[in-house]
Write a protein that holds these residues in place. Structure first.
Motif, mmCIF file in Angstrom:
data_model
loop_
_atom_site.group_PDB
_atom_site.id
_atom_site.type_symbol
_atom_site.label_atom_id
_atom_site.label_comp_id
_atom_site.label_asym_id
_atom_site.label_seq_id
_atom_site.Cartn_x
_atom_site.Cartn_y
_atom_site.Cartn_z
ATOM 1 N N MET A 216 5.380 -1.920 -13.451
ATOM 2 C CA MET A 216 5.329 -2.351 -15.278
ATOM 3 C C MET A 216 6.936 -2.921 -14.860
ATOM 4 N N LYS A 217 6.613 -4.572 -15.362
ATOM 5 C CA LYS A 217 7.808 -5.358 -15.899
ATOM 6 C C LYS A 217 9.026 -4.796 -15.722
ATOM 7 N N VAL A 218 8.649 -3.889 -17.357
ATOM 8 C CA VAL A 218 10.082 -3.330 -18.095
ATOM 9 C C VAL A 218 10.605 -1.748 -17.984
ATOM 10 N N ASP A 219 9.117 -0.757 -16.888
ATOM 11 C CA ASP A 219 9.123 0.161 -16.612
ATOM 12 C C ASP A 219 9.996 0.591 -15.086
ATOM 13 N N SER A 220 9.803 -0.699 -14.040
ATOM 14 C CA SER A 220 9.391 -0.472 -13.259
ATOM 15 C C SER A 220 10.688 -0.782 -12.417
ATOM 16 N N THR A 221 12.240 -0.434 -12.440
ATOM 17 C CA THR A 221 13.308 -1.035 -11.755
ATOM 18 C C THR A 221 13.576 -1.109 -10.826
ATOM 19 N N SER A 222 13.499 -0.803 -9.655
ATOM 20 C CA SER A 222 13.548 -1.306 -8.331
ATOM 21 C C SER A 222 12.225 -0.719 -7.389
ATOM 22 N N ARG B 245 0.808 -1.089 -0.040
ATOM 23 C CA ARG B 245 0.103 0.218 -0.243
ATOM 24 C C ARG B 245 0.585 1.261 0.295
ATOM 25 N N ASP B 246 1.769 1.509 0.748
ATOM 26 C CA ASP B 246 2.686 2.653 0.966
ATOM 27 C C ASP B 246 3.954 3.055 -0.176
ATOM 28 N N LEU B 247 4.353 1.453 -0.735
ATOM 29 C CA LEU B 247 5.589 1.486 -1.242
ATOM 30 C C LEU B 247 5.159 2.164 -2.349
ATOM 31 N N ARG B 248 6.831 2.587 -3.359
ATOM 32 C CA ARG B 248 6.914 3.828 -4.169
ATOM 33 C C ARG B 248 7.980 2.346 -4.937
ATOM 34 N N ALA B 249 7.608 2.765 -6.331
ATOM 35 C CA ALA B 249 8.255 2.216 -7.273
ATOM 36 C C ALA B 249 9.463 2.546 -8.379
ATOM 37 N N THR C 244 17.220 10.857 -23.911
ATOM 38 C CA THR C 244 15.992 10.715 -23.135
ATOM 39 C C THR C 244 16.527 10.532 -21.395
ATOM 40 N N ILE C 245 17.341 9.848 -21.727
ATOM 41 C CA ILE C 245 18.383 9.672 -20.120
ATOM 42 C C ILE C 245 18.439 11.384 -19.811
ATOM 43 N N ALA C 246 18.484 12.068 -20.461
ATOM 44 C CA ALA C 246 19.050 13.358 -20.208
ATOM 45 C C ALA C 246 17.494 14.270 -18.962
ATOM 46 N N LYS C 247 16.557 13.940 -20.409
ATOM 47 C CA LYS C 247 15.025 14.669 -20.402
ATOM 48 C C LYS C 247 14.696 13.736 -19.349
ATOM 49 N N TYR C 248 14.497 12.445 -18.930
ATOM 50 C CA TYR C 248 13.663 11.524 -17.612
ATOM 51 C C TYR C 248 14.562 11.125 -16.890
ATOM 52 N N PRO C 249 15.097 11.863 -15.687
ATOM 53 C CA PRO C 249 15.760 11.294 -14.281
ATOM 54 C C PRO C 249 14.547 10.688 -13.973
ATOM 55 N N PRO C 250 15.942 9.318 -12.691
ATOM 56 C CA PRO C 250 14.665 8.685 -12.155
ATOM 57 C C PRO C 250 13.732 8.979 -11.332
ATOM 58 N N VAL C 251 12.970 8.909 -11.125
ATOM 59 C CA VAL C 251 11.451 9.340 -10.400
ATOM 60 C C VAL C 251 10.899 7.741 -9.956
ATOM 61 N N ASP C 252 10.374 8.464 -8.752
ATOM 62 C CA ASP C 252 9.746 7.278 -7.947
ATOM 63 C C ASP C 252 8.125 7.577 -7.672
#
Ligand code: SIN
Length: 285
Positions: free
Chosen positions: A208-214, A161-165, A182-190
Motif C-alpha cells: 500500500m502506498k501510505v503504509d508500506s514504507t520500504s 514474488r519473494d520480496l517483503r514490504a 501507537t508507534i510504541a505498540k506497533y514497531p516496524p514489521v515486514d
C-alpha cells in the motif's frame, strides 16, 4: 430460524464482492450457513448482507464466526458500552464531542497491515448513511488485490514474488503521523508483498502506498518507485468495487484479498454512523 431459510450468495457485477440473502444475522447460524459464509468471503473478498437488524451484541456474536474479535486500542473513547468490540466510525458529535473516529481509512489500506498479525476480516454495519439532495454519500471502495496479482505481467511477478514490504510508523508522513503510544505498540514489521490466502491458497498483492514504507534489501528510491507502481496498479478501476451504503447493510471484507478506502465526500450536517468489528488474523505468509 436461519435453519429454515435458504441462504443465497450472488456474486456482484463487479471485480469483487457478493450479496448474501436469506440469512438473519441476529440469530445463531447453522453450521452449513456459517461455512458457506466463510467460503464465500474467501472467494469474493467482500460480502454484503442487506437489511439486517442488529444490536451491537448480535454484530459481535456474528463477528465471532470469522475468529477472535479484536478490541481497538481506542475503544475506551469510541467503543460502545457493554460491547467494547464495536468501534464507532462516525462524524456525529454529542455535546460537542465526537462519538467515533471520523476520518478512518481515507487512504487505500488493508486493516492493521502495520501489525505482526494484521486483521483477517473487518465488518461495518451501517446505522446512519449520509445523503444530500437525495444522493447517497460516504461509500466505501474495495480493490481486489488478488485479481491485481493475477493481472501482473510475468516479469513483474518474478521480480516481486519473494520480496517483503516494511510497515514502519516512524516513517509515516501523511496523511497523519501516529502518536507515540501507537508507534510504541506497533514497531516496524515486514510482510510478504505477495500473500497466500489462508483458506483458498490464492495469491494476492499486499502493498500500500501510505503504509508500506520500504522494501527489505532494496534501495529506498527503488523501493518507493516499486511500492507506488504496485499500489497504483491494485486500485485501477478494473479491480475496484465501490459500495454505496443503505442503512442496515452489514458488509464484511477479507483483508488478505481486498484493500479498501472510505470515500469522505460528506460533512456536517450529514451524519454517517457505522459500527465496526475487526477480526484478528495470522502472520501473513
Ligand atoms: C475503515 O477503513 O475501517 C472504514 C471504512 C469506511 O468507513 O468506509
Amino acid at each position: 430460524m436461519s435453519d429454515t431459510q435458504t441462504m443465497s450468495v450472488t456474486p456482484l457485477d463487479a471485480p469483487a464482492g457478493a450479496k448474501v440473502t436469506g440469512v438473519d444475522l441476529s440469530q445463531p447460524l447453522n453450521h452449513e450457513n456459517g461455512e458457506g459464509i466463510l467460503d464465500a468471503l474467501a472467494e469474493h473478498g467482500v460480502l454484503v448482507f442487506p437489511d439486517q437488524n442488529l444490536t451491537p451484541e448480535q454484530q459481535v456474536e456474528f463477528s465471532r464466526l470469522f475468529g477472535e474479535v479484536e478490541i481497538n486500542h481506542n475503544a475506551a473513547r469510541f467503543g460502545i458500552e457493554g460491547s467494547p468490540e464495536i468501534y464507532i466510525i462516525s462524524n456525529v458529535t454529542k455535546d460537542g464531542k465526537p462519538i467515533g473516529s471520523s476520518r478512518a481509512g481515507e487512504e487505500w489500506h488493508s486493516d492493521m497491515c502495520y501489525a505482526k498479525r494484521p486483521a483477517r476480516a473487518t465488518m461495518l454495519y451501517a446505522v446512519e448513511v449520509p445523503t444530500l439532495h437525495g444522493m447517497t454519500l460516504g461509500d466505501t471502495a474495495f480493490a481486489n488485490a488478488a485479481a491485481a496479482w493475477d493481472a501482473l505481467p510475468d516479469e513483474m511477478r518474478d521480480r516481486i514474488r519473494d520480496l517483503r514490504a516494511v510497515f514502519d510508523f516512524t516513517k509515516r508522513k501523511r496523511p497523519y503521523v501516529p502518536d507515540a503510544e501507537t508507534i510504541a505498540k506497533y514497531p516496524p514489521v515486514d510482510h510478504p508483498m505477495v500473500r497466500r490466502h489462508p483458506r483458498t491458497g490464492r495469491l494476492g498483492l499486499y502493498v500500500m502506498k501510505v503504509d508500506s514504507t520500504s522494501v527489505v534489501g532494496m534501495e529506498q528510491e527503488d523501493a518507493r518507485r516499486l511500492i507506488d507502481a504496485l499500489s497504483d496498479h491494485i486500485i485501477k478501476p478494473r479491480f475496484v468495487y465501490r459500495h454505496q451504503w443503505t442503512p442496515r447493510d452489514l458488509v464484511v471484507w477479507d483483508n488478505c484479498t481486498v484493500q479498501h478506502k472510505a470515500i469522505v465526500d460528506y460533512d456536517h450536517p450529514q451524519r454517517r454512523l457505522m459500527w465496526r468489528t475487526t477480526i484478528r488474523g495470522d502472520v501473513p505468509v
